[in-house]
Design an enzyme around this catalytic site. Structure first.
Site, mmCIF file in Angstrom:
data_model
loop_
_atom_site.group_PDB
_atom_site.id
_atom_site.type_symbol
_atom_site.label_atom_id
_atom_site.label_comp_id
_atom_site.label_asym_id
_atom_site.label_seq_id
_atom_site.Cartn_x
_atom_site.Cartn_y
_atom_site.Cartn_z
ATOM 1 N N ASP A 21 11.429 -10.862 -3.287
ATOM 2 C CA ASP A 21 11.984 -10.169 -2.121
ATOM 3 C C ASP A 21 12.262 -8.720 -2.495
ATOM 4 O O ASP A 21 13.120 -8.442 -3.334
ATOM 5 C CB ASP A 21 13.265 -10.878 -1.681
ATOM 6 N N ASN A 23 12.886 -6.191 -0.066
ATOM 7 C CA ASN A 23 13.685 -5.430 0.906
ATOM 8 C C ASN A 23 15.013 -6.096 1.250
ATOM 9 O O ASN A 23 15.709 -5.665 2.165
ATOM 10 C CB ASN A 23 12.889 -5.165 2.190
ATOM 11 N N ASP A 25 15.835 -9.140 2.477
ATOM 12 C CA ASP A 25 16.039 -10.019 3.640
ATOM 13 C C ASP A 25 15.910 -11.502 3.286
ATOM 14 O O ASP A 25 15.960 -12.362 4.170
ATOM 15 C CB ASP A 25 15.071 -9.665 4.767
ATOM 16 N N ASP A 29 7.932 -10.506 -0.242
ATOM 17 C CA ASP A 29 7.180 -9.547 0.566
ATOM 18 C C ASP A 29 6.327 -8.650 -0.323
ATOM 19 O O ASP A 29 6.326 -8.775 -1.556
ATOM 20 C CB ASP A 29 8.128 -8.702 1.420
ATOM 21 N N ASP A 199 -10.851 -20.499 2.869
ATOM 22 C CA ASP A 199 -10.048 -21.708 2.993
ATOM 23 C C ASP A 199 -10.824 -22.831 3.678
ATOM 24 O O ASP A 199 -11.469 -22.607 4.710
ATOM 25 C CB ASP A 199 -8.785 -21.376 3.795
ATOM 26 N N GLU A 253 -13.264 -22.727 -0.999
ATOM 27 C CA GLU A 253 -12.504 -23.960 -1.221
ATOM 28 C C GLU A 253 -13.276 -25.099 -0.571
ATOM 29 O O GLU A 253 -13.609 -25.027 0.610
ATOM 30 C CB GLU A 253 -11.109 -23.878 -0.614
#
Length: 269
Positions: A21, A23, A25, A29, A199, A253
């Site tokens: 993290d 920032n 919150d 991120d 994916d 994948e």
């Protein structure tokens, strides 16, 4: 031109929500990733693989994409993504994105328009009428949920979702959908990413007619979409995009893949 660099490289996978993290919150991120790039480089890896960073309502934590051209606000925006990308490259790190194209989110603009019958999006997804007796279109099972068909009151039809009901499958047989995928790839490659991890890519081609499955062993219906009838055609179409980007690569994948079957997907020795 060198497409072999990935074969001798260790990648560091980043699940952005839980990585760091930056920032304050409480959610991981891209600011946190930016702070840790020197540390990642010190581990001896040569590249980063990002799990999905795109805008998403998070029915499947990023694998249900509502906008392929935007970063999830939880993780940042395109400006901080570019900073991460540029610093990673300055450190000699490659950056690979997840490319999730078997399905989108139900909140994607394509799906919202498709369910309302807005052209050209009507056929972007796999819609089917109920059977004559009111039953579901076929007897396939879902991978995340017991059912893989969801009734939609707006469209008045069922849509196919191999994963959650919030992840409707795209209709890859529609050439307009494949053109959208090409546009998405070019957007990120033009931005400077070094390739994609595709994916569940071997699920994108479904058997024509979506027949009922009489087998009772394993996941019912899977044999009609795992490495489906047009899979090589579609993969070659996306692979051709890389001729425009000499040093980039694609990694697929392939759930349920066997070594013998894998030989049909690779070249070289």
């Amino acid at each position: 031109m060198n497409r072999e660099w990935y074969k001798d490289m260790a990648f560091y996978q980043i699940w952005p929500r839980s990585f760091k993290d930056g920032n304050g919150d409480g959610i991981g991120d891209l600011w946190g990733v930016y702070e840790k790039l020197d540390y990642i480089k010190s581990l001896g890896v040569g590249g980063i693989w990002f799990s999905p960073l795109y805008a998403s309502p998070n029915a499947d934590f990023g694998y249900d994409i509502s906008d392929y051209y935007q970063i999830s606000p939880d993780y940042g925006d395109l400006e901080i993504f570019d900073k991460v990308l540029n610093k990673a490259h300055a450190l000699g790190l490659k950056v690979v994105m997840d490319l999730v194209i078997n399905h989108t989110s139900i909140e994607h603009e394509w799906f919202r328009k498709s369910r309302r019958g807005v052209e050209p999006y009507t056929n972007y997804y796999i819609w089917r009428e109920a059977k004559a007796d009111g039953g579901k279109p076929n007897n396939w099972q879902g991978i995340f949920e017991s059912e893989c068909w969801q009734w939609d009151d707006v469209a008045g039809k069922y849509y196919l979702h191999l994963f959650s009901s919030g992840q409707p499958d795209l209709n890859m047989d529609n050439p307009l959908v494949r053109k959208e995928v090409e546009n998405i790839m070019r957007f990120w490659l033009n931005r400077g990413v070094d390739g994609f991890r595709e994916d569940v890519i071997t699920f994108i081609s479904k058997t024509e007619g979506l027949p009922d499955d009489g087998f009772v062993i394993g996941l019912r219906g899977m044999r009609f979409y795992e490495s489906g009838p047009r899979i090589h055609e579609y993969l070659q179409q996306y692979r051709k995009i890389l001729e425009e980007y000499p040093d980039c690569f694609l990694l697929g994948e392939a759930p349920m893949m066997t070594p013998k079957k894998a030989l049909s997907f690779v070249s070289g020795d």
